[in-house]
Write an enzyme that holds these catalytic residues in place. Structure first.
Site, short mmCIF file in Angstrom:
data_model
loop_
_atom_site.label_atom_id
_atom_site.label_comp_id
_atom_site.label_asym_id
_atom_site.label_seq_id
_atom_site.Cartn_x
_atom_site.Cartn_y
_atom_site.Cartn_z
N GLN C 217 28.07 -29.99 -0.07
CA GLN C 217 27.74 -29.12 1.06
C GLN C 217 26.22 -28.94 1.18
O GLN C 217 25.75 -28.33 2.12
CB GLN C 217 28.41 -27.75 0.89
CG GLN C 217 29.93 -27.85 0.81
CD GLN C 217 30.62 -26.52 0.53
OE1 GLN C 217 31.53 -26.46 -0.27
NE2 GLN C 217 30.22 -25.45 1.21
N ARG C 367 35.38 -19.64 0.64
CA ARG C 367 35.14 -19.38 2.05
C ARG C 367 34.62 -17.96 2.26
O ARG C 367 35.14 -17.21 3.09
CB ARG C 367 36.42 -19.60 2.85
CG ARG C 367 36.14 -19.76 4.34
CD ARG C 367 37.40 -20.16 5.10
NE ARG C 367 37.07 -20.40 6.49
CZ ARG C 367 37.75 -21.22 7.27
NH1 ARG C 367 38.79 -21.87 6.80
NH2 ARG C 367 37.41 -21.39 8.52
N CYS C 368 33.64 -17.58 1.45
CA CYS C 368 33.04 -16.28 1.69
C CYS C 368 31.63 -16.28 1.15
O CYS C 368 31.29 -17.03 0.27
CB CYS C 368 33.88 -15.15 1.11
SG CYS C 368 33.37 -14.50 -0.46
N GLU C 737 33.49 -17.45 7.84
CA GLU C 737 34.16 -16.82 6.71
C GLU C 737 34.68 -15.42 6.97
O GLU C 737 35.41 -14.86 6.16
CB GLU C 737 33.20 -16.81 5.51
CG GLU C 737 32.78 -18.21 5.12
CD GLU C 737 31.52 -18.26 4.28
OE1 GLU C 737 31.35 -19.22 3.54
OE2 GLU C 737 30.69 -17.35 4.38
#
Lengths: 180, 290, 783
Positions: C217, C367-368, C737
């Site tokens: 990423q 996802r945060c 998110e």
């Protein structure tokens, strides 16, 4: 088309098996090791990398292809098992430059994000719609319950499949009424 | 996850399969749908020297009613679920086929494999116990019919001899005023059962339960019959009290273990609840409902 | 107008779909190079053991096995350890002890994937099991076995971190009329993107150049890490090319560097051949960085009338064997101190202690944005506990306490400056959409009949867009991000970014920002990311930072271009530049609507007829240092029904009202919310990784690690309010998110609400049927 004959044995001395398989309409005669999984056969031997691998427990469905028209998980089949069979993969959906309605549906309804589960989802949907051309939302959800998606939350995938169902019914019905 | 190497043989008919099995010295495995076997091989938990592919044998995937129901061992779950005879006359089998793994697995998996694998978490064993089915085995010594009660010996172990293959499942024709249902609780769709309950009842003319048989999934070393529960129901009107007694009996005779699907105590309780619900549904079907 | 060019606010269909729907995406495992070798990894069956011997001889005898690498082989190269992003270090391969089950022990390189697997199966390792510590609380007790023998500090305590006014908070609690306390465990979970991690490393000995295709990423940061870690081996940053191709989902799991990557690079250098390593799902779940695993004890002080006053939180963070979190350097517990949420606490104090255990390393996000879900879940659960204590309606209690719209920018007790918000509006919209009053009536009726239904609210505040350079860096690199835009002579544009999409749709949304700023049709703008040889340096995509940071860079780079273009337009229009304005996506002489020049005309002139003294060309770069973080928010309401016989929880409805500021593409934003909600549902009801006392993983594959299917996932209902960020160039806040952060509390609150009349105040997630059933049984409420 035919692929060149490979040696009859692997480097490890394993006996090879000649299989004849039609993939997206093209015939292949290939020697494979018995343990070669169908998904690896497609990806490595035939170079068709649209079919993906997402797990090792027959859970995720990223590897879904059609075997004689039925959606199956190609990670849980040996290539030797599909001798004389017909396989359809994502690469065969578009015909003569025209997208298959399921491809159109996924694009129009934003049914994909990272795209990794998408080929499997679409192949599952194609196999399913052949047996149930006018499904309810619940039936679509059941049909894709063997395919995991981590990005979309499924809502738009369901819509994409519904889009394709309507589109596929169009020729017979003129236009697709909402049968639900 | 890559399986270890193995030899692969295609059996052309049942006799050929038996001959291949007999000559393998116990090192071969029969490959049907492969949906249980291949994952085990990928984890190298199973490393058979050879696989004998029986799926090309003709005549083993039919469904006939011929005095009794005869189900070819190689019928795929998806076909079983959709079969008109099954849906109309044996809805409990359709219930069961419809909850085996997921739709893609069901396009490959066979009923014979589901039984012969003898995983206590598989769904058909309980249903076949409840239906008082029998399985037909063929081996080098010929054919024999094994009552389902004698078929599951232990986890992953059946009464099949090393040179035998399961070719057919036979289910008695449903009696008048009978019905059955299979209920499964799972952590998510496609999972093995936390608990599954198969119930078959026959009502007498007054609406009382003349006979009941109950099979339980994943609460023992094999699928098991809830005989005490069956006994509790005999001669009873299918009211809440009788169902509660049967549920309690089934819970008592289940043998769950604690695992990721929940504590044993919880599973026992789910046996109690699902047994009642399955009987209720079976009774409704026996009365002509759905 | 903006709809015609596909600018900001239009639901443009995604450009990237074209290849994905044809199976033509190019993921790492699709890369095949001539002569490529395959790497596979042998892993430890023990959670803690001394390695007595590793016998590789049988593996090496297998035809096709090119090499077997053990820790001892890496020692001379000084590659047996590698740094984590958190100033800790992590074993690449052990030389002495293993610290968790599934830890990498040896690598096999072979001519085929299947042969590499055979090689792994043939490696024989002799272990001497050592005492295992799985509970972080026990790990911190005196006398616990010391897991990290490499550290000078001889205990399992990693760090202590605290923020806030301890004395003031303690006083507020002493003086409080009402105090509620709740312990919560936020379990260890795994992002489980459907594509696992992998790499193809190709070392060109002649050129001295390393090219890697990698599931990352953050390709630029990885390039720098490789240069720092392996610089002594001759790898120089200008000769390292990291390509992050199509990525099949990231969610935070593709931020860290895993040993497999290092081994593949090492193996390529060693063998001179390209080497591919693709982990399988079991490896992915069992060994890659986990998320959460926070043991939280939270207290809230309030007045009897419900006014919230103070918050005090103590937490133990289980990091496994190595602190391999991916937080900004200054924040070992991430942005956990957003925990005051949507409420104006006067005093707050938060402390976190990190602990080592015999479990895989990590502490990454799921996802945060850096521990924000842990924070949002805690405060939103705690508010409901307070509502139960005070017998107040949870919606009314929230409405009573929310930070008021006029209070923004709002400075929180723990030091954040919230940019903008209107929390009451979002909650009201959610309540109206779902008919909250009607549901409460229905619940009362059902409860009278013994039926169980619950309604749960979560009014969360997110914190994303890391971040301003004065506070935020990773390994010292400031958390800016970048955009480079080139407008070609024919009016087509190329945009290159320092971030990297993993499914978020950057090729579409970033083109929309440029379309909006430059008046070019979105179809004429190509977006390229992920190749460090061509893209400008950036920190990558995670923590919902692409839109807040790279989105800002893109808008500003486009504005730089527009400013130059205005001068060229003035030249073409023979007007004074001060008289030329940008109007309706064209340059126009003020007050003379007939005298206009389009961006396409200007672009052509930039190469063919530019003013004397001006540089030719039309391009710009911007490295955007955000002045503040952004604070998306939302209110979610969930309705559940509970089966009294089995304890199953069924989500009947779920309404999500999100406010992420300016929306670039509503279709994509809605898709992000759907996905985020599903990843909020997952840990609330299904996903968890546990370990037995011997450190054996439970749930290490997709049979037992329960990703929701379409059958468990409800038909999400979404709605929105729009409160732009005042400091962001286009007012956008980011949304990737929010839903994952906000959803778990709504679901947990709904289940607790369904059982509240039985005296239930809390159930730890995942709320499994058996946990619910135990409560029903204990209270005589079961079927």
């Amino acid at each position: 088309m035919a692929v060149e004959t490979a040696p009859a044995k692997t480097t490890t001395g394993q006996k090879l098996h000649r299989i004849h398989v039609v993939v997206n309409g093209a015939a292949h005669d290939v020697d494979v090791e018995p343990r070669t999984l169908l998904v690896h056969f497609l990806r490595e031997n035939l170079g068709m990398t649209g079919t993906h691998i997402g797990c090792d427990t027959t859970s995720c469905g990223a590897c879904t292809v059609l075997l004689n028209g039925r959606a199956v998980k190609s990670c849980t089949l040996f290539a030797v098992q599909v001798d004389q069979a017909s396989i359809a993969t994502v690469e065969g959906l578009e015909k003569d430059g025209k997208l298959h309605p399921i491809q159109e549906g996924f694009h129009q309804e934003h049914g994909l994000q990272c795209g990794f589960c998408t080929p499997g989802m679409m192949m599952t949907a194609v196999g399913f719609l052949a047996t149930n051309p006018a499904p309810t939302e619940l039936q679509i959800r059941e049909a894709i319950s063997g395919n995991l998606c981590r990005c979309t939350g499924y809502v738009n995938i369901v819509k994409s499949i519904d889009y394709a169902a309507r589109k596929l019914r169009e020729p017979a019905e003129g236009k697709a009424p909402d049968v639900r | 996850m890559i399986p270890a190497s193995f030899e692969y043989e295609v059996a052309t008919d049942v006799a050929h399969a038996i001959q291949l099995l007999a000559s393998s010295g116990g090192e071969a495995k029969v490959l049907a749908g492969g949906q249980s076997l291949i994952p085990l091989m990928k984890f190298r938990l199973a490393q058979p020297a050879s696989l004998i592919d029986i799926t090309r044998i003709a005549g083993l995937s039919g469904i006939r009613e011929n005095g009794e129901l005869q189900i070819g061992a190689l019928i795929r779950e998806a076909d079983l679920e959709k079969n008109a005879i099954i849906r109309q006359r044996y809805p409990i089998i359709a219930d069961t086929a419809a909850v085996v793994a997921d739709p893609l697995v069901r396009n490959m998996a066979t009923i014979g494999g589901n039984l012969a694998h003898a995983d206590p978490a598989n769904d058909h064993p309980a249903t076949m116990l409840a239906l008082r089915a029998s399985v037909v085995a063929q081996g080098s010594k010929g054919e024999r019919v094994i009552p389902i009660d004698d078929f599951f010996l232990d986890t992953f172990t059946t009464a099949l001899r090393p040179d035998e293959i399961l070719v057919e499942i036979r289910v008695p024709k449903p009696a008048a005023r009978s019905g059955g249902a299979y209920l499964k609780l799972e952590r998510k769709v496609g999972d093995f059962a936390i608990v599954g309950v198969a119930a078959v009842v026959r009502l007498d003319e007054s609406g009382k339960i003349a006979a009941a048989s109950i099979g339980l999934t994943n609460v023992g070393l094999t699928a098991i019959r809830a005989r005490n529960a069956e006994e509790k129901l005999r001669g009873q009107a299918p009211d809440d009290k009788a169902l509660a007694a049967a549920g309690a009996a089934a819970a008592a005779e289940s043998q769950p273990v604690s695992d990721l699907r929940g504590p044993a105590e919880y599973k026992r309780d789910v046996v109690r609840v699902l047994t009642q619900r399955a009987i209720r549904k079976a009774v409704a079907r026996a009365k002509g409902g759905n | 107008m903006s709809v015609e060019i596909g600018g900001i606010g239009s639901s443009v269909k995604r450009k990237e779909d074209a290849r994905f729907i044809r199976g033509k995406g190019k993921y790492v495992d699709d890369v095949k190079l001539p002569g490529m070798l395959y790497l596979d990894i042998a892993r430890s069956p023990y959670a803690h053991a001394r390695i007595k011997s590793i016998d590789t001889s049988k593996a090496l005898k297998i035809p096709g096995v090119a090499a077997v690498i053990t820790g001892k082989d890496l020692v001379p190269l000084n590659l047996h350890w590698m740094p984590t992003l958190m100033s800790d270090k992590q074993m690449v391969l052990p030389t002495d002890t293993v610290l968790y089950q599934a830890q990498e022990v040896a690598a096999v390189v072979a001519t085929e994937r299947y042969i590499a697997a055979d090689g792994v199966a043939a490696i024989e390792v002799e272990y001497e099991p050592l005492p295992v510590v799985v509970d972080p609380k026990k790990a911190l007790e005196p006398g616990a076995p010391v897991l990290r023998e490499d550290r000078e500090q001889k205990n399992n305590h990693i760090w202590h971190w605290e923020v806030g006014d301890k004395a003031g908070t303690d006083k507020a609690f002493r003086d409080a009329e009402v105090v509620v306390k709740q312990d919560l465990y936020i379990p260890r979970i795994h992002v489980a993107s459907i594509e696992t991690c992998g790499i193809v490393a190709s070392w060109d000995k002649v050129e001295g150049k390393l090219t890697v295709w990698m599931t990352t990423q953050a390709p630029h940061a990885i390039r720098t890490v490789i240069a720092l870690v392996a610089g002594h081996l001759g790898l120089a940053e200008h000769k390292i090319r990291v390509i992050s191709p199509d990525i099949g989902g990231g969610f935070g799991g593709k931020v860290p560097v895993y040993p497999g990557y290092v081994l593949a690079i090492g193996a390529s250098v060693l063998t001179g051949a390209p080497v591919k390593w693709i982990e399988d799902r079991s490896e992915n779940i069992q060994a890659d960085s986990f998320a959460r695993d926070y043991h939280i004890s939270a207290e809230l002080a309030a007045k009897k009338d419900g006014t919230m006053q103070a918050l005090r939180v103590k937490t133990i963070a289980d990091h496994g064997a190595f602190d391999a979190a991916a937080n900004p350097s200054k924040y070992p517990a991430g942005l956990f101190h957003i925990i005051t949420g949507s409420y104006p606490f006067q005093k707050s104090f938060v402390e976190v202690d990190g602990a080592y255990t015999n479990k895989p390393p990590g502490g990454i996000a799921y996802r945060c944005s850096f521990r924000v879900t842990e924070a949002a879940f805690t405060i939103e659960r705690l508010v409901d506990v307070l509502a139960l204590e005070l017998k107040k309606d949870p919606a009314a209690l929230r409405m009573q306490n929310f930070i008021k719209p006029e209070a923004f920018p709002y400075k929180s007790a723990l030091g954040w400056e919230y940019d903008s918000g209107d929390y009451g509006r979002a909650l009201k919209l959610a309540m109206d959409t779902i008919d909250y009053a009607g549901l409460r009536k229905e619940q009362a009726t059902k409860r009278a009949k013994g039926e169980l239904m619950g309604i749960g609210i979560s009014s969360f505040t997110e914190i994303v867009g890391a971040g301003p350079s004065k506070q935020f860096d990773i390994l010292g690199i400031k958390m800016f991000d970048s955009a480079e835009i080139r407008v070609h002579p024919t009016g087509k544009a190329m945009v290159r970014l320092g971030v990297k999409s993993q499914g978020q749709g950057h090729e579409t949304t970033f083109a929309q920002i440029v379309a909006e700023e430059l008046g070019l049709p979105v179809g004429d703008i190509a977006v390229e990311e992920g190749d460090t040889d061509t893209a400008p340096y950036g920190l990558g995509t995670y923590a919902s930072r692409s839109t807040p940071v790279a989105g800002g860079a893109t808008a500003i780079a486009a504005r730089k271009i527009r400013e130059k273009a205005r001068l060229i337009a003035a030249h073409l229009l023979e007007a004074n530049p001060d008289d030329v304005e940008w109007k309706d996506y064209k340059f126009q002489v003020k007050g003379v609507p007939a005298k206009t020049k389009t961006m396409q005309e200007v672009a052509f002139a930039a190469y063919t007829n530019h003013p004397q003294g001006m540089e030719a060309g039309l391009e710009a770069v911007d490295y955007y240092d955000p002045p503040n973080l952004t604070y998306p928010f939302g209110s979610y309401i969930c309705v559940v029904d509970i089966d009294r016989g089995t304890g199953e929880v069924k989500i009947r409805r779920f309404v999500a009202v999100d406010d992420c500021g300016t929306i670039i593409n509503p279709m994509i934003v809605e898709g992000q919310i759907h996905g985020g909600l599903t990843m909020g549902l997952a840990p609330a009801l299904y996903e968890q990784i546990t370990y037995d006392e011997q450190g054996n993983i439970q749930g290490g594959n997709f049979m037992d690690y329960l990703l929701p299917t379409a059958m468990e996932t409800p038909n999400w209902e979404t709605a929105k309010t729009t409160t732009p960020s005042p400091h962001h160039p286009i007012g956008a806040k980011g949304v990737g998110e929010s839903a994952t952060v906000g959803a778990p509390a709504a679901i947990a609150n709904a289940v607790v609400d369904a059982l509240a009349h039985l005296g239930v105040r809390h159930i730890d997630i995942p709320i499994t049927p058996w946990k619910v059933q135990q409560i029903l049984k204990a209270n005589g409420a079961a079927e």
